[in-house]
Design an enzyme around this catalytic site. Structure first.
Site, PDB file in Angstrom:
ATOM      1  N   ASN A 185      -8.154 -13.432  -3.699  1.00  0.00           N
ATOM      2  CA  ASN A 185      -8.105 -14.778  -3.111  1.00  0.00           C
ATOM      3  C   ASN A 185      -9.530 -15.269  -2.875  1.00  0.00           C
ATOM      4  OD1 ASN A 185      -7.620 -12.600  -0.787  1.00  0.00           O
ATOM      5  ND2 ASN A 185      -8.828 -14.286   0.073  1.00  0.00           N
ATOM      6  N   GLU A 211     -11.327 -13.801   7.642  1.00  0.00           N
ATOM      7  CA  GLU A 211     -12.512 -14.414   8.239  1.00  0.00           C
ATOM      8  C   GLU A 211     -12.269 -15.897   8.545  1.00  0.00           C
ATOM      9  OE1 GLU A 211     -12.494 -12.807   5.246  1.00  0.00           O
ATOM     10  OE2 GLU A 211     -13.014 -10.956   6.307  1.00  0.00           O
ATOM     11  N   HIS A 267       0.867  -1.172   0.000  1.00  0.00           N
ATOM     12  CA  HIS A 267       0.000   0.000   0.000  1.00  0.00           C
ATOM     13  C   HIS A 267       0.906   1.225   0.000  1.00  0.00           C
ATOM     14  CE1 HIS A 267      -4.050  -1.732   1.191  1.00  0.00           C
ATOM     15  NE2 HIS A 267      -3.248  -2.760   1.299  1.00  0.00           N
ATOM     16  N   ARG A 281      -4.353   3.758   1.686  1.00  0.00           N
ATOM     17  CA  ARG A 281      -5.434   4.195   2.575  1.00  0.00           C
ATOM     18  C   ARG A 281      -5.139   3.743   3.995  1.00  0.00           C
ATOM     19  NH1 ARG A 281      -8.899   0.421  -0.438  1.00  0.00           N
ATOM     20  NH2 ARG A 281     -10.562   1.930  -0.733  1.00  0.00           N
ATOM     21  N   THR A 282      -5.834   4.352   4.928  1.00  0.00           N
ATOM     22  CA  THR A 282      -5.774   3.925   6.330  1.00  0.00           C
ATOM     23  C   THR A 282      -6.908   2.945   6.576  1.00  0.00           C
ATOM     24  OG1 THR A 282      -4.776   6.001   7.057  1.00  0.00           O
ATOM     25  CG2 THR A 282      -5.944   4.724   8.721  1.00  0.00           C
TER      26      THR A 282
HETATM   27  I1  8IG Z   1      -6.492  -8.785  -0.432  1.00  0.00           I
HETATM   28  O1  8IG Z   1     -10.167 -12.741   2.131  1.00  0.00           O
HETATM   29  C1  8IG Z   1      -7.886  -9.420   0.873  1.00  0.00           C
HETATM   30  N1  8IG Z   1      -8.400  -8.607   1.773  1.00  0.00           N
HETATM   31  N2  8IG Z   1     -11.594  -9.529   5.025  1.00  0.00           N
HETATM   32  N3  8IG Z   1     -10.878 -11.159   3.560  1.00  0.00           N
HETATM   33  C2  8IG Z   1     -10.815  -9.892   4.017  1.00  0.00           C
HETATM   34  N4  8IG Z   1     -10.031  -8.966   3.498  1.00  0.00           N
HETATM   35  C3  8IG Z   1      -9.266  -9.337   2.469  1.00  0.00           C
HETATM   36  C4  8IG Z   1      -9.257 -10.612   1.941  1.00  0.00           C
HETATM   37  C5  8IG Z   1     -10.125 -11.582   2.533  1.00  0.00           C
HETATM   38  N5  8IG Z   1      -8.390 -10.645   0.938  1.00  0.00           N
END
Ligand code: 8IG
Length: 263
Positions: free
Chosen positions: A226, A184, A64, A85-86
């Site tokens: 992902n 998660e 970032h 970003r924050t």
């Molecule tokens: I890049 O799988 C990214 N950011 N919450 N879950 C959450 N944020 C993410 C993910 C994800 N991949």
């Protein structure tokens, strides 16, 4: 942070005097996987480190950036590209999370494009997805007091149509913002799916709320980097995030370039 609206006006004033411009028209916030796609977009005007402007701090996540870059577009507008970003998970509270959006509004912007990298529930890695709506699962809000902002159409239908002019195959998604920074659990992803979510991430919704409060038109675009936890067989890794971002670059670049021509 002191009165966040005041700090946003101070940041906008600092921008104006530093860059010698009356303001800008469009803000583009780059999430994970978007930085390279935005490299070299538009006619470069100037740039500065974000943390040299009131209310901004240096980014904490690798990949970032932390720069505000001004570029001219072929439509004659000025776009401000926030290369970082924050996030709420940094623990500084909600105001710093939405400071860029409020600064953009104070600097005269009418449109904000919020991008992010996220997990996919029903979209494959490498796919950019138009955010049609969001579910704010952070338990937080940038709004304090009786600010009953209407969120019926947070993600501007006309801007979404514009994005589809550029890339007609864009899917629609519903973005669930979690607090993070842990990803998660599979059960949380199952919950997000059950309540209508198709994407999971750690940004965007709070910024979109602040943007609507400020009267900005909002476009949100996610890059699925992902599969969300429990959707694919393998566990999540940051390397996977980076790799899916790289593969998607040409499509993202075309999308951003086409948008900047039209905004
Ligand atoms: I890049 O799988 C990214 N950011 N919450 N879950 C959450 N944020 C993410 C993910 C994800 N991949």
């Amino acid at each position: 942070m002191d009165d966040p609206y005041l700090v946003a006006r101070q940041a906008a004033d600092a921008l104006r005097s530093r860059f010698g411009i009356p303001g800008f028209d469009v803000a583009l916030v780059l999430g994970s996987g978007w930085a390279q796609a935005a490299d070299g977009l538009g006619e470069p005007i100037d740039e500065c480190p974000l943390d040299e402007l009131p209310g901004f701090s240096a980014p904490v996540v690798a990949g970032h950036g932390g720069v505000l870059r001004l570029v001219g577009t072929t439509s004659g507008s000025i776009a401000a590209i926030f290369t970082g970003r924050t996030h709420l998970y940094e623990g500084r509270g909600v105001a710093p999370v939405v400071h860029g959006v409020r600064t953009a509004a104070a600097a005269g912007a009418t449109t904000v494009v919020l991008t992010n990298g996220c997990g996919g529930i029903s979209h494959p890695p490498g796919e950019p997805v138009l955010i049609a709506d969001h579910i704010n699962l952070t338990g937080a809000t940038p709004l304090v007091g009786p600010r009953f902002v209407d969120l019926t159409a947070v993600y501007d239908p006309a801007l979404r149509a514009l994005a589809r002019e550029v890339d007609p195959s864009l899917a629609d998604g519903v973005y669930c913002q979690f607090h993070g920074p842990s990803y998660e659990t599979p059960a949380e992803v199952a919950m997000a799916r059950a309540i209508g979510g198709t994407l999971v991430g750690m940004s965007t919704a709070l910024e979109a709320i602040a943007a609507r409060e400020a009267g900005l038109r909002v476009l949100g675009i996610s890059l699925v980097t992902n599969a969300a936890a429990g959707i694919a067989a393998e566990p999540l890794s940051h390397a996977e995030v980076v790799e899916a971002g790289l593969a998607a670059q040409p499509r993202l670049r075309g999308l951003l370039a086409g948008l900047l021509e039209r905004l």
